[in-house]
Design a protein around this motif. Structure first.
Motif, short mmCIF file in Angstrom:
data_model
loop_
_atom_site.label_atom_id
_atom_site.label_comp_id
_atom_site.label_asym_id
_atom_site.label_seq_id
_atom_site.Cartn_x
_atom_site.Cartn_y
_atom_site.Cartn_z
N TRP A 311 42.19 23.44 -9.00
CA TRP A 311 42.28 21.84 -8.53
C TRP A 311 41.35 21.03 -8.09
O TRP A 311 41.23 20.13 -8.57
CB TRP A 311 43.64 21.96 -7.55
N THR A 312 40.61 21.56 -7.17
CA THR A 312 39.41 20.78 -6.63
C THR A 312 38.27 20.46 -7.88
O THR A 312 37.54 19.68 -7.82
CB THR A 312 38.76 21.53 -5.54
N ASN A 314 38.92 20.25 -10.59
CA ASN A 314 39.39 19.35 -11.89
C ASN A 314 39.77 20.22 -13.08
O ASN A 314 39.79 19.73 -14.19
CB ASN A 314 38.33 18.32 -12.27
N LYS A 315 40.07 21.31 -12.87
CA LYS A 315 40.67 22.02 -14.23
C LYS A 315 42.18 21.96 -14.31
O LYS A 315 42.53 21.94 -15.66
CB LYS A 315 40.32 23.75 -14.26
N SER A 317 45.27 19.01 -12.94
CA SER A 317 45.43 17.81 -12.17
C SER A 317 46.49 17.74 -11.10
O SER A 317 46.54 16.60 -10.41
CB SER A 317 45.49 16.52 -13.23
N TYR A 484 29.92 21.93 -15.00
CA TYR A 484 30.75 20.52 -15.14
C TYR A 484 29.66 19.68 -14.66
O TYR A 484 28.75 19.87 -13.73
CB TYR A 484 31.96 20.41 -14.03
N ASN A 488 32.23 14.63 -11.69
CA ASN A 488 33.64 14.97 -11.78
C ASN A 488 34.40 15.59 -10.46
O ASN A 488 35.41 15.81 -10.33
CB ASN A 488 33.80 16.19 -12.60
N TRP A 489 33.39 15.88 -9.49
CA TRP A 489 33.79 16.59 -8.23
C TRP A 489 34.58 15.55 -7.35
O TRP A 489 34.03 14.65 -6.95
CB TRP A 489 32.60 17.35 -7.34
N VAL A 490 35.78 15.97 -7.01
CA VAL A 490 36.67 15.26 -6.18
C VAL A 490 37.16 15.87 -5.04
O VAL A 490 37.51 16.91 -5.19
CB VAL A 490 37.86 14.43 -6.77
N THR A 492 40.31 16.98 -2.91
CA THR A 492 41.49 16.38 -3.02
C THR A 492 42.29 16.80 -1.59
O THR A 492 43.42 16.58 -1.84
CB THR A 492 42.01 17.34 -4.14
#
Length: 609
Positions: A311-312, A314-315, A317, A484, A488-490, A492
């Motif tokens: 999830w973190t 980004n695989k 959503s 990646y 892209n890293w968010v 969450t």
């Protein structure tokens, strides 16, 4: 977004397994449409002719509240917040005991089809109408979430067509509900419980094999702080603690098992009261089994991704997609098994939606149509019931489109039940447990309870509680191969619950940090207690003590003592006004002498046919 690299995707066999599940469900509907002379009367259609036995009804009760919300929502809940969720095992016991010993005896001896008939017998037509309308709104909302949520999660991970899935589910459900009535609903549920257990089992077994034994899974979970069973913090603002789950959970689920038409309709369709109670207690075993499966899946999920959270990274959503992601990850070498899991999630959906459609049809026919059109023949009532099934099926698919705007699954579903179910539970509890409650008190209490729970529920949607209240556990990504690109890293973890209606960056007021941060499990508790308290307060000065009440509308000690009738050889129950045959088949629904008898005070009681 197609499936990410490294995990499998849906193959032909998976579609075959999934389609097979839909076809068998439809076939059961066709069978009950014609078996035993078909659905001659509305009673056959809505109540299975009241000849059901305990085991199928128990499995059906289990299935209808183990929706895809459970299959997809609970494992991700455990993954993010830990195994404290398994305290619900204790809650389920209380819920089943309260439903079987407080609500069931009263509904059963009155032989009613719609639980809201009780509200008219005990209070008046107006209270019944309010209860009916609240139920219809609540059920259509909830059903929308139940249809939409799994379709979304599966679509984003497996590429399974989103609206194709939504419409297929809705259509198949509507089809077998309309043709086969309650019998079809119950027997498709039995089949679907089998599929759910099989789906869960395939995931647990394969995860255990891949991770190298159950001990590895438990070790990883322990090290990640996931085995947090005992949190006795009494603070009602913490999302899940021992107390919020036991107290709040009991109220939330009792509003479902004790008074919700979808459940009550099933156990009232049993042929004797003993069978009805047995169905609830056997269903408890089913609830436990599915709870254990989903908690184990959640721990397996954590063990698999404890150093690389999809999830973190980004695989996926949304957390609800973690479970399908795991399935494609570990079952990709077994054609058909990912399909089995998707069928498992959808079986949950089908069973819940079908029970909702059948219950909505029952309530509409009994509470809105019969009282106004007394001259209708049984045949036409049966046709109307079927028409209603189609109508509500269409409405639920429409609601699914709206649900695409709501936030996280499990919480949205339980919040809706809390906000609407709480006040309804309070209303029934007033009727059954408080002899001096009258219709004025009941209406006032219902309004007050509903207003308060809407206020807290909507407030919590607009201003979600802060992370220190919900306490999500840490998720790591240090083990992911960093191919990646870094933008892209968010992170969450800050916004655990997002919905389309959220107000961002508002100044936090004490109202938000305290009242709106109340654990979502307490929405129902607040609604129930406010309804009961206001109801009693207003009934006393408005002549509640003077009313002349039929004892059958209350819970009496004979109701409890009759549990021990099985041990007496011959039992002639003094307080029943109709003959009791041997074998305890005392279902007043069969006995038409009792239905319109007048009691001493010359007022008609019982069901008006």
């Amino acid at each position: 977004m197609g499936a990410a690299r490294g995990i499998g995707s849906f193959a032909v066999w998976d579609y075959v397994v999934f389609a097979g599940m839909l076809l068998i469900s439809a076939a059961i509907g066709i069978y009950y449409a014609f078996a035993g002379g078909g659905q001659q009367t509305s009673k056959d259609f809505l109540m299975g002719g009241r000849r059901m036995t305990a085991v199928p009804v128990a499995l059906s009760l289990t299935a209808s509240f183990m929706s895809a919300v459970t299959v997809l929502g609970t494992p991700s809940e455990v993954y993010r917040f830990g195994a404290i969720f398994s305290i619900f095992a204790i809650t389920y016991f209380f819920v089943v005991a309260i439903s079987a010993e407080v609500f069931l005896p009263v509904f059963y001896k009155l032989g009613i089809t719609s639980t809201y008939e009780y509200l008219e017998l005990r209070f008046n037509k107006c209270v019944r109408l309010c209860g009916t309308v609240l139920f219809i709104v609540q059920t259509i909302l909830y059903t929308g979430i139940v249809i939409y949520a799994p379709a979304l999660a599966l679509n984003q991970v497996t590429g399974f067509d989103l609206w194709g899935a939504v419409v297929a589910t809705g259509v198949v459900c509507t089809f077998y509900c309309t043709l086969g009535g309650l019998k079809a609903v119950i027997w498709t549920d039995v089949f679907q419980v089998g599929i759910m257990v099989a789906g869960f089992a395939s995931v647990i077994i394969q995860a255990t094999v891949i991770q190298g034994g159950i001990s590895t899974i438990l070790n990883d979970s322990y090290n990640g702080g996931r085995l947090n069973f005992w949190n006795f913090d009494p603070n009602p603002l913490q999302r899940h603690t021992f107390w919020t789950i036991i107290i709040g959970g009991t109220f939330t689920w009792t509003s479902i098992y004790g008074v919700n038409q979808s459940q009550v309709q099933r156990y009232i369709s049993c042929k004797s009261r003993f069978q009805a109670k047995m169905s609830l207690y056997i269903n408890l075993l089913g609830l436990w089994a599915i709870l254990i499966c989903s908690v184990l899946c959640g721990l397996a999920l954590y063990s698999r991704y404890h150093d690389c959270d999809p999830w973190t990274a980004n695989k996926v959503s949304a957390p609800d997609q973690l479970m399908p992601y795991l399935v494609l990850d570990i079952l990709q070498d077994f054609p058909g098994l990912p399909g089995l899991f998707v069928a498992c999630a959808y079986s949950g959906t089908l069973s819940t939606v079908s029970s909702s459609i059948n219950a909505l049809a029952a309530v509409t026919v009994e509470d809105l149509i019969k009282p106004h059109f007394r001259s209708l023949s049984e045949r036409s009532l049966s046709w109307i019931s079927q028409g209603m099934s189609v109508l509500f099926g269409v409405l639920c698919i429409g609601m699914a489109a709206l649900a695409s705007l709501m936030g996280a699954l499990l919480q949205a579903a339980l919040s809706i039940f809390g906000m609407v179910g709480g006040p309804l539970l309070g209303l029934f509890a007033l009727g059954i447990l408080v002899p001096f409650a009258n219709s004025i008190g009941a209406l006032a209490g219902l309004m007050a309870g509903f207003a308060i729970s809407l206020w807290v529920g909507i407030g919590a949607q607009l201003y979600p509680p802060l992370p220190e209240r919900t306490m999500p556990l840490s998720l790591e990504t240090y083990g992911c191969n960093n191919t990646y690109n870094a933008t892209n890293w968010v992170t969450t973890t800050e916004m655990p619950f997002t919905s389309a209606f959220q107000v961002h960056n508002a100044e936090r007021t004490p109202l938000m940090d305290n009242w709106y941060s109340l654990s979502y499990l307490y929405f129902s508790t607040v609604g129930t207690l406010v309804t009961m308290f206001m109801g009693m307060l207003i009934s006393l000065p408005t002549g509640g003590r003077k009313q002349n009440l039929d004892r059958r509308f209350l819970l009496t000690k004979e109701d409890f003592l009759s549990n021990f009738d099985i041990f007496k050889k011959k039992h002639i129950l003094s307080y029943k006004s109709h003959p009791v045959e041997d074998g305890g088949t005392d279902n007043p629904a069969f006995n038409h002498i009792e239905l319109n008898y007048t009691d001493q005070s010359d007022k008609i009681s019982g069901t008006h046919l």
